[in-house]
Design a protein around this motif. Structure first.
Motif, mmCIF file in Angstrom:
data_model
loop_
_atom_site.group_PDB
_atom_site.id
_atom_site.type_symbol
_atom_site.label_atom_id
_atom_site.label_comp_id
_atom_site.label_asym_id
_atom_site.label_seq_id
_atom_site.Cartn_x
_atom_site.Cartn_y
_atom_site.Cartn_z
ATOM 1 N N ASP A 164 0.814 -1.218 0.000
ATOM 2 C CA ASP A 164 0.000 0.000 0.000
ATOM 3 C C ASP A 164 0.849 1.270 0.000
ATOM 4 N N GLU A 165 2.162 1.121 -0.118
ATOM 5 C CA GLU A 165 3.041 2.285 -0.039
ATOM 6 C C GLU A 165 3.346 2.842 -1.423
ATOM 7 N N LYS A 166 4.180 3.883 -1.460
ATOM 8 C CA LYS A 166 4.367 4.673 -2.672
ATOM 9 C C LYS A 166 5.705 4.402 -3.364
ATOM 10 N N LEU A 167 5.691 4.603 -4.669
ATOM 11 C CA LEU A 167 6.897 4.590 -5.489
ATOM 12 C C LEU A 167 7.186 6.030 -5.880
ATOM 13 N N ALA A 168 8.284 6.577 -5.394
ATOM 14 C CA ALA A 168 8.621 7.984 -5.670
ATOM 15 C C ALA A 168 9.236 8.115 -7.062
ATOM 16 N N MET A 169 8.721 9.056 -7.830
ATOM 17 C CA MET A 169 9.243 9.336 -9.169
ATOM 18 C C MET A 169 9.166 10.834 -9.432
ATOM 19 N N ALA A 170 10.045 11.325 -10.287
ATOM 20 C CA ALA A 170 9.890 12.691 -10.778
ATOM 21 C C ALA A 170 8.673 12.738 -11.690
ATOM 22 N N LEU A 171 8.193 13.932 -11.974
ATOM 23 C CA LEU A 171 6.990 14.098 -12.786
ATOM 24 C C LEU A 171 7.080 13.262 -14.061
ATOM 25 N N ILE A 172 6.122 12.370 -14.238
ATOM 26 C CA ILE A 172 6.233 11.354 -15.286
ATOM 27 C C ILE A 172 5.944 11.871 -16.696
ATOM 28 N N ASP A 173 5.361 13.058 -16.804
ATOM 29 C CA ASP A 173 5.040 13.589 -18.128
ATOM 30 C C ASP A 173 5.965 14.705 -18.577
ATOM 31 N N SER A 174 6.891 15.128 -17.720
ATOM 32 C CA SER A 174 7.716 16.275 -18.114
ATOM 33 C C SER A 174 9.165 16.196 -17.658
ATOM 34 N N VAL A 175 9.428 15.716 -16.449
ATOM 35 C CA VAL A 175 10.805 15.659 -15.939
ATOM 36 C C VAL A 175 11.482 14.400 -16.492
ATOM 37 N N PRO A 176 12.660 14.527 -17.093
ATOM 38 C CA PRO A 176 13.279 13.384 -17.766
ATOM 39 C C PRO A 176 13.344 12.106 -16.952
ATOM 40 N N ALA A 177 13.766 12.175 -15.680
ATOM 41 C CA ALA A 177 13.869 10.950 -14.889
ATOM 42 C C ALA A 177 12.514 10.258 -14.754
ATOM 43 N N GLY A 178 11.461 11.049 -14.625
ATOM 44 C CA GLY A 178 10.119 10.481 -14.550
ATOM 45 C C GLY A 178 9.665 9.906 -15.873
ATOM 46 N N VAL A 179 9.995 10.595 -16.954
ATOM 47 C CA VAL A 179 9.639 10.116 -18.295
ATOM 48 C C VAL A 179 10.356 8.804 -18.595
ATOM 49 N N TYR A 180 11.674 8.773 -18.315
ATOM 50 C CA TYR A 180 12.429 7.534 -18.526
ATOM 51 C C TYR A 180 11.873 6.403 -17.663
ATOM 52 N N GLY A 181 11.538 6.727 -16.415
ATOM 53 C CA GLY A 181 11.028 5.716 -15.499
ATOM 54 C C GLY A 181 9.713 5.119 -15.965
ATOM 55 N N LYS A 182 8.797 5.964 -16.385
ATOM 56 C CA LYS A 182 7.514 5.465 -16.892
ATOM 57 C C LYS A 182 7.729 4.633 -18.145
#
Length: 253
Positions: A131-149
């Motif tokens: 039930d806990e969270k996976l921390a990511m940078a913004l998935i639609d704009s920040v590169p690390a979040g985009v790469y992660g998604k």
């Protein structure tokens, strides 16, 4: 005594001239570069007397600020797309763009695993999260979040974990959530993981699960200067490359 006074006056005058000649440039750089770039800048300042003021943030936010006229002499993005965006606006000085660094993408955990795991389609990531969270940078704009998604999608893991994702403004903010124990796992760059003693690398994403992680650099023509050109050259020189390598980046020059 007169000779001493004359010498002191000459010394002070020389220092004043040196100070007057020193310049400051403003650099906009991806948040994931903070530790390494700070170290490079410290060396540059010690060698030249020139200083660098850096704004660290997600590449998307920096690109938008440059679009709005922010006085950055240099932009270092964590993704080619955002450098393409700024270049498409006609803001980059011709001939100054190049690919500076590469990086890799990892899952970090607050509790160190017995050994790094293999990240593939068989990873029970949602089971790990519960039930806990996976921390990511913004998935639609920040590169690390985009790469992660992108990586999670290509491995068939995204749909199951998407409801558990906690998005942060940039990759260092995502890292902090894990480091503080507010999220048990997060997706960041390997260089970020090395910067926080309170996280451990859980596993590294396969390189073919996402696009190449490339950091392009370029000068912004409205605020470019001889000093900015000199600093750009310095970033590509062996002294800076050694620092970037020490912090876990791959140099592309």
């Amino acid at each position: 005594m007169n000779r001493k006074i004359a010498f002191a006056a000459t010394l002070i005058g020389g220092l004043m001239v040196s100070s007057a000649m020193a310049e400051d440039i403003t650099v906009f750089a991806a948040a994931s570069m903070k530790d390494s770039l700070d170290a490079v800048i410290a060396n540059w300042t010690a060698e030249t007397g020139n200083t660098v003021t850096v704004s660290y943030e997600g590449s998307s936010a920096l690109a938008r600020q440059i679009e709005q006229g922010a006085p950055a002499a240099m932009f270092i993005s964590a993704a080619i797309d955002w450098m393409d965006y700024v270049e498409g606006l006609g803001l980059i000085e011709d001939g100054t763009r190049s690919d500076l660094l590469g990086n890799s993408l990892v899952i970090v955990s607050h509790e160190a695993p017995a050994a790094p795991v293999t990240i593939d389609a068989n990873l029970d990531l949602i089971g790990l999260l519960g039930d806990e969270k996976l921390a990511m940078a913004l998935i639609d704009s920040v590169p690390a979040g985009v790469y992660g998604k992108e990586a999670l999608t290509n491995l068939g893991l995204w749909d199951s974990v998407a409801p558990n994702v906690a998005q942060a403004d940039n990759v260092r903010a995502a890292l902090a959530l894990v480091g503080l124990g507010e999220a048990p796992y997060g997706i960041v760059y390997s260089t970020d993981a090395a910067a926080d003693p309170n996280v451990a690398i859980y596993g590294t994403f396969p390189a073919d699960s996402h696009g190449p992680i490339t950091y392009p650099v370029a000068l912004i023509k409205e605020y470019s200067s001889d000093t900015a050109h000199a600093f750009l050259d310095y970033l590509k020189a062996p002294a800076a490359s050694d620092v970037f390598t020490e912090f876990g980046f791959v140099t592309l020059q």
